[in-house]
Enzyme design. Structure first.
Site, PDB file in Angstrom:
ATOM      1  CG  ASP A 143       7.137   5.781  -0.091  1.00  0.00           C
ATOM      2  OD1 ASP A 143       6.267   6.480   1.383  1.00  0.00           O
ATOM      3  OD2 ASP A 143       7.029   4.607  -0.026  1.00  0.00           O
ATOM      4  NE  ARG A 178      -2.064  -0.476   6.693  1.00  0.00           N
ATOM      5  CZ  ARG A 178      -1.548   0.966   5.902  1.00  0.00           C
ATOM      6  NH1 ARG A 178      -0.359   1.442   6.350  1.00  0.00           N
ATOM      7  NH2 ARG A 178      -1.905   1.089   5.086  1.00  0.00           N
ATOM      8  CG  HIS A 192      -2.189   9.585   3.656  1.00  0.00           C
ATOM      9  ND1 HIS A 192      -0.774  10.147   3.854  1.00  0.00           N
ATOM     10  CD2 HIS A 192      -2.681   9.511   3.608  1.00  0.00           C
ATOM     11  CE1 HIS A 192      -0.002   8.472   4.546  1.00  0.00           C
ATOM     12  NE2 HIS A 192      -1.711   8.023   3.862  1.00  0.00           N
ATOM     13  CD  GLU A 227       3.904   2.169   7.402  1.00  0.00           C
ATOM     14  OE1 GLU A 227       2.622   2.051   7.221  1.00  0.00           O
ATOM     15  OE2 GLU A 227       4.765   2.890   7.209  1.00  0.00           O
ATOM     16  CD  GLU A 242      -0.222   2.251   9.619  1.00  0.00           C
ATOM     17  OE1 GLU A 242      -1.750   3.734   8.860  1.00  0.00           O
ATOM     18  OE2 GLU A 242       0.704   2.883   8.374  1.00  0.00           O
ATOM     19  CG  ASN A 256      10.952   6.810   1.226  1.00  0.00           C
ATOM     20  OD1 ASN A 256      11.571   7.860   0.273  1.00  0.00           O
ATOM     21  ND2 ASN A 256       9.737   7.266   1.656  1.00  0.00           N
ATOM     22  CG  HIS A 267       2.610   0.645   3.086  1.00  0.00           C
ATOM     23  ND1 HIS A 267       4.094   0.787   3.027  1.00  0.00           N
ATOM     24  CD2 HIS A 267       1.813   1.718   3.658  1.00  0.00           C
ATOM     25  CE1 HIS A 267       3.455   2.224   3.460  1.00  0.00           C
ATOM     26  NE2 HIS A 267       3.311   2.907   4.208  1.00  0.00           N
ATOM     27  NE  ARG A 324      -1.896   9.374   7.477  1.00  0.00           N
ATOM     28  CZ  ARG A 324      -0.191   8.948   7.090  1.00  0.00           C
ATOM     29  NH1 ARG A 324       0.501   7.756   7.486  1.00  0.00           N
ATOM     30  NH2 ARG A 324       0.583  10.178   6.659  1.00  0.00           N
ATOM     31  CG  ASP A 358       0.701   5.118  10.323  1.00  0.00           C
ATOM     32  OD1 ASP A 358       1.649   5.261  11.384  1.00  0.00           O
ATOM     33  OD2 ASP A 358       1.302   5.316   9.220  1.00  0.00           O
ATOM     34  CD  GLU A 374      -1.098   4.647   3.246  1.00  0.00           C
ATOM     35  OE1 GLU A 374      -0.839   3.407   3.982  1.00  0.00           O
ATOM     36  OE2 GLU A 374      -0.817   5.977   4.206  1.00  0.00           O
TER      37      GLU A 374
HETATM   38  O1  EZ4 Z   1       5.857   6.751   6.053  1.00  0.00           O
HETATM   39  O2  EZ4 Z   1       5.865   5.039   3.051  1.00  0.00           O
HETATM   40  O3  EZ4 Z   1       0.996   4.370   6.098  1.00  0.00           O
HETATM   41  N1  EZ4 Z   1       1.849   4.941   5.502  1.00  0.00           N
HETATM   42  C1  EZ4 Z   1       3.068   5.598   5.923  1.00  0.00           C
HETATM   43  C2  EZ4 Z   1       3.829   5.939   4.474  1.00  0.00           C
HETATM   44  C3  EZ4 Z   1       5.413   5.864   5.113  1.00  0.00           C
HETATM   45  C4  EZ4 Z   1       6.583   5.963   3.889  1.00  0.00           C
HETATM   46  C5  EZ4 Z   1       7.825   5.007   4.185  1.00  0.00           C
HETATM   47  O4  EZ4 Z   1       7.999   5.554   3.205  1.00  0.00           O
HETATM   48  O5  EZ4 Z   1       3.184   5.540   6.960  1.00  0.00           O
HETATM   49  O6  EZ4 Z   1       2.728   7.028   4.805  1.00  0.00           O
HETATM   50 CO    CO Z   2       2.172   3.698   7.801  1.00  0.00          CO
END
Ligand code: EZ4
Ligand code: CO
Length: 405
Positions: free
Chosen positions: A319, A286, A122, A265, A239, A37, A315, A147, A213, A342
């Site tokens: 992206d 992650r 999310h 991540e 997280e 990303n 993860h 989340r 997060d 996720e």
């Molecule tokens: O912000 O992947 O847990 N997920 C995250 C993501 C990150 C992006 C960064 O490129 O934290 O949404």
């Molecule tokens: Co994250």
């Protein structure tokens, strides 16, 4: 089965993706994801200029040898760009091997260890009310784990909350411009979060799995305080409480809270986890297939995690392309120490380019039964979606100091 062509495609159906397409002399096509990303063109060049020429004529079955050749053979090992490039090659080779065998990838990885792959979605809102609505909408889609990200009063929309966060595409106001900037202040954030969790437990009861997060924004002692203050609300995990490269910080956090911790991540190799695993400092690892050296690299990480009873939480933001997600689902299905997956949900235009074999129903994924990882890439369709400059926002403290976003 020899590799005949290696093509790198950067496209932006909803957001930017870097895809490696390998073809073999017996007519198979395997694809891998190398999306980093905000630095997409760097990894595209790494693959196109330095890796692709080395692949032509190689045995497509020699996955481990190719992985080691690209890791040890270049001298400059590790790092996000290198490991994403290796990931794309590795994922495409596993895809080819599955197709050659006529088997879905999870079968090559040891077969199925579970009936479904639980995923979390999310939810976000600029107010607690909007966040509650967002959680309800995910529950209606079948999610049993969410989340939650909410704006901190007085600091603007904030991390993960603006409209663009839905697709993860943060375009600057005009081409060539710098990334957007956001404000951060740990004080009001730390005072707000217990209230948010209290409202969520009142609205949804004890059963819903609630994840949060922190995106590397706290100091170790602030992180410890957040953990203590949220413990009574039984979060599924917190997280990236502190910048993940400081592994020692987790010792301090662990002394103060029993809240489960997730991180990794932004990690690329098993070496990033050694302290965290051996000292039992986290509960969920992650890393993504796309950023940690593909199936081969991530499997190594998760196997080491398993002997410490640490679970996977691969993860899966937007992206990471559907190829990176699809490959992850096969690993999720096969490994013993699966935790949760996720699922941030790609926009419709992404599926104009990526034809997925996986399905999502009742809060769970199935990796699908197509040979390989089962995600196909339409090169012609990709041409309709050229690269767009886009970066994650930059975060600043109230006095202008650059902070972690
Ligand atoms: O912000 O992947 O847990 N997920 C995250 C993501 C990150 C992006 C960064 O490129 O934290 O949404
Ligand atoms: Co994250």
């Amino acid at each position: 089965m020899k590799i005949q062509t290696a093509e790198v495609v950067v496209c932006s159906p909803g957001r930017n993706f870097v895809t490696l397409v390998l073809t073999t002399d017996d007519g198979l096509v395997g694809v891998g994801d190398a999306t980093v990303n905000g630095r997409e063109l760097a990894v595209a060049s790494y693959l196109r200029d330095h890796v692709a020429p080395l692949l032509i004529g190689r045995d497509a079955h020699a996955i481990e040898d190719t992985w080691q050749y690209l890791y040890r053979g270049v001298y400059w090992r590790r790092g996000p760009i290198t490991m994403a490039a290796i990931a794309a090659v590795d994922t495409a080779l596993w895809d080819l091997k599955g197709q050659a065998a006529g088997l879905p990838l999870y079968q090559l990885l040891g077969g199925r260890s579970r009936t479904g792959i639980r995923a979390y979605g999310h939810a976000q809102g600029q107010s607690v009310g909007a966040l509650v609505d967002s959680v309800h909408a995910l529950q209606e889609q079948g999610f049993t784990a969410v989340r939650v990200q909410v704006s901190t009063p007085g600091l603007g929309p904030g991390y993960g909350v603006p409209e663009q966060a839905q697709i993860g595409l943060y375009e600057p106001a005009r081409s060539g411009a710098a990334p957007a900037e956001e404000l951060w202040d740990a004080g009001p954030y730390l005072r707000n979060m217990p209230k948010v969790f209290d409202s969520l437990r009142s609205a949804f009861g004890p059963e819903l799995s609630i994840l949060h997060d922190v995106h590397h924004r706290l100091t170790p002692i602030q992180a410890a305080r957040l953990g203590k203050s949220l413990e009574e609300y039984d979060p599924f995990w917190l997280e990236d409480l502190t910048p993940a490269e400081n592994q020692q910080a987790f010792r301090l956090i662990r002394q103060h809270t029993t809240v489960p911790l997730a991180t990794g991540e932004i990690f690329n190799t098993v070496f990033d986890y050694l302290t965290l695993f051996s000292e039992q400092l986290i509960d969920y690892a992650r890393s993504a297939v796309t950023h940690a050296g593909g199936i081969t690299g991530l499997k190594r990480i998760l196997e080491l995690a398993s002997i410490h009873q640490i679970k996977s939480a691969i993860h899966g933001p937007t992206d990471i392309s559907p190829i990176g997600l699809g490959a992850a689902l096969h690993l999720d299905a096969a490994i013993h120490n699966f935790g949760i997956q996720e699922f941030m949900q790609h926009v419709d235009s992404t599926y104009d380019v990526f034809d997925v074999g996986y399905t999502f129903e009742h809060g769970q994924f199935q990796p699908g039964e197509r040979p390989g990882h089962g995600v196909r890439f339409d090169i012609e369709a990709a041409k309709r979606f050229p690269y767009r400059q886009a970066y994650l926002p930059v975060s600043r403290l109230l006095d202008g100091t650059v902070h972690d976003w």
